[in-house]
Design a protein around this motif. Structure first.
Motif, short mmCIF file in Angstrom:
data_model
loop_
_atom_site.label_atom_id
_atom_site.label_comp_id
_atom_site.label_asym_id
_atom_site.label_seq_id
_atom_site.Cartn_x
_atom_site.Cartn_y
_atom_site.Cartn_z
N UNK A 1 -15.69 -5.91 -5.26
CA UNK A 1 -15.18 -7.21 -4.82
C UNK A 1 -14.00 -6.99 -3.87
N UNK A 2 -13.51 -8.05 -3.28
CA UNK A 2 -12.48 -7.94 -2.25
C UNK A 2 -11.21 -7.28 -2.78
N UNK A 3 -10.81 -7.60 -4.00
CA UNK A 3 -9.61 -7.01 -4.57
C UNK A 3 -9.76 -5.49 -4.72
N UNK A 4 -10.90 -5.04 -5.26
CA UNK A 4 -11.10 -3.60 -5.45
C UNK A 4 -11.29 -2.87 -4.12
N UNK A 5 -11.89 -3.54 -3.14
CA UNK A 5 -12.00 -2.92 -1.83
C UNK A 5 -10.61 -2.66 -1.24
N UNK A 6 -9.74 -3.67 -1.36
CA UNK A 6 -8.37 -3.48 -0.85
C UNK A 6 -7.66 -2.37 -1.59
N UNK A 7 -7.85 -2.34 -2.91
CA UNK A 7 -7.22 -1.29 -3.71
C UNK A 7 -7.73 0.09 -3.30
N UNK A 8 -9.02 0.21 -3.09
CA UNK A 8 -9.60 1.50 -2.70
C UNK A 8 -9.04 1.97 -1.35
N UNK A 9 -9.01 1.07 -0.38
CA UNK A 9 -8.50 1.44 0.95
C UNK A 9 -7.02 1.76 0.87
N UNK A 10 -6.26 1.00 0.07
CA UNK A 10 -4.83 1.31 -0.10
C UNK A 10 -4.64 2.68 -0.73
N UNK A 11 -5.47 3.00 -1.73
CA UNK A 11 -5.37 4.32 -2.36
C UNK A 11 -5.72 5.43 -1.38
N UNK A 12 -6.74 5.17 -0.54
CA UNK A 12 -7.10 6.16 0.47
C UNK A 12 -5.95 6.35 1.45
N UNK A 13 -5.36 5.28 1.91
CA UNK A 13 -4.24 5.39 2.85
C UNK A 13 -3.09 6.19 2.24
N UNK A 14 -2.85 5.96 0.94
CA UNK A 14 -1.75 6.65 0.28
C UNK A 14 -1.97 8.16 0.23
N UNK A 15 -3.19 8.58 -0.12
CA UNK A 15 -3.42 10.02 -0.19
C UNK A 15 -3.42 10.64 1.20
N UNK A 16 -3.96 9.94 2.19
CA UNK A 16 -3.94 10.49 3.55
C UNK A 16 -2.52 10.62 4.07
N UNK A 17 -1.69 9.60 3.82
CA UNK A 17 -0.29 9.67 4.26
C UNK A 17 0.44 10.82 3.57
N UNK A 18 0.13 11.05 2.30
CA UNK A 18 0.79 12.13 1.56
C UNK A 18 0.39 13.51 2.08
N UNK A 19 -0.70 13.58 2.82
CA UNK A 19 -1.19 14.88 3.32
C UNK A 19 -0.98 15.03 4.82
N UNK A 20 -0.21 14.15 5.42
CA UNK A 20 0.13 14.31 6.83
C UNK A 20 1.04 15.53 7.01
N UNK A 21 0.85 16.22 8.13
CA UNK A 21 1.70 17.35 8.48
C UNK A 21 1.80 17.41 10.00
N UNK A 22 2.59 18.36 10.49
CA UNK A 22 2.69 18.53 11.94
C UNK A 22 1.36 18.95 12.56
N UNK A 23 0.45 19.47 11.72
CA UNK A 23 -0.87 19.92 12.21
C UNK A 23 -1.97 18.91 11.94
N UNK A 24 -1.61 17.72 11.45
CA UNK A 24 -2.59 16.70 11.12
C UNK A 24 -2.68 16.48 9.63
N UNK A 25 -3.72 15.77 9.21
CA UNK A 25 -3.93 15.49 7.79
C UNK A 25 -4.73 16.66 7.20
N UNK A 26 -4.13 17.38 6.27
CA UNK A 26 -4.70 18.61 5.75
C UNK A 26 -4.87 18.54 4.24
N UNK A 27 -6.02 19.06 3.77
CA UNK A 27 -6.31 19.15 2.34
C UNK A 27 -6.76 20.57 2.00
#
Length: 283
Positions: free
Chosen positions: A245-271
């Motif tokens: 549903x719309x609420x869970x979609x927003x939550x999923x995308x927000x969670x994705x943004x959070x992990x991607x932001x946490x993995x930003x570096x000078x060389x890009x997003x790295x895992x």
């Protein structure tokens, strides 16, 4: 040279995905997918050890980066790349032609059942293309039959989930409390060859000897920054939002943004990621 795709019925789902939307997305974003695993490139090519006169089979060649790399080494031989995806093979052919690599050829084929000529190759390689066979013993037996006695098989496959932060983090964010889409042990999927014991059993049953697994770990690149990586990741994994549903979609995308932001570096997003480079010999 182009062949009509004849896939084993057990591989029908994989053929449908790779010769459909999934393969089309990879073809459209070929440079990004190649860059994601580029840190493994040098070690994998060194393990392949392709010589000037070698004839090489590249299994699951995708858009052909490895095929092209090996064609530049086997200047007196040839390299045949095979894949299920017509879209990716179109990109592979275009890029090989643009680089003037006349010793690189591509065929749309299911390597599990394709009637390759017997004993036609010195080396068979695969960069993350062998984890999707429904019947891996049959597939590797078929691949072994194309190698000359003493011929080598060299593969890059993912290690277990625990060492692959990229998969755990990205799918975990989009799962929104649901189980992540991890295939059952032994079923076709990115981690089907993660267990060394299973690898040795499968390759041994297919007739290979001198089986060796060497561990490697590198950072995988997913984008220049979090916003760039988000677009790429949602294009690849956006199907995980289906049915929310719309609420869970927003939550999923927000969670994705959070992990991607946490993995930003000078060389890009790295895992973090971990692979096996597997070598085996046809007796």
């Amino acid at each position: 040279m182009v062949s009509a795709l004849h896939a084993d019925p057990s591989n029908a789902d994989q053929a449908g995905a790779w010769d459909g939307q999934e393969g089309a997305y990879w073809a459209e974003h070929a440079d990004r997918f190649d860059r994601a695993v580029r840190a493994y490139r040098a070690d994998f090519l060194a393990a392949a050890g392709v010589a000037e006169a070698d004839r090489v089979l590249d299994i699951g060649c995708g858009t052909g980066e490895t095929t092209r790399d090996l064609a530049k080494r086997a200047t007196g031989g040839r390299v045949l790349g095979v894949d299920l995806s017509a879209a990716m093979l179109r990109v592979a052919r275009q890029r090989a032609a643009a680089e003037g690599l006349h010793n690189a050829e591509f065929v749309q084929a299911d390597a599990q059942v394709h009637p390759f000529p017997a004993s036609a190759f010195d080396v068979a390689v695969s960069r993350s293309g062998t984890m999707f066979f429904a019947d891996p013993v049959a597939a590797f037996r078929n691949i072994g039959g194309v190698l000359l006695p003493g011929g080598r098989l060299v593969q890059l496959v993912w290690q277990a989930l625990a060492g692959n932060e990229w998969f755990l983090s990205l799918t975990g964010a989009l799962a929104v409390g649901r189980p992540s889409p991890t295939p059952a042990a032994g079923s076709p999927g990115p981690f089907s060859l993660a267990d060394p014991a299973r690898v040795r059993t499968v390759l041994g049953a297919a007739g290979f000897t001198d089986i060796r697994l060497d561990p490697h770990g590198e950072a995988m690149w997913f984008g220049e920054d979090a916003a760039d990586a988000e677009r790429f990741t949602l294009g690849m994994l956006g199907w995980m939002l289906d049915g929310l549903d719309e609420r869970d979609r927003r939550r999923a995308v927000d969670d994705l943004r959070a992990t991607l932001a946490a993995h930003e570096s000078d060389s890009g997003v790295l895992y973090a990621s971990e692979v096996w480079i597997i070598r085996a010999t046809r007796p």
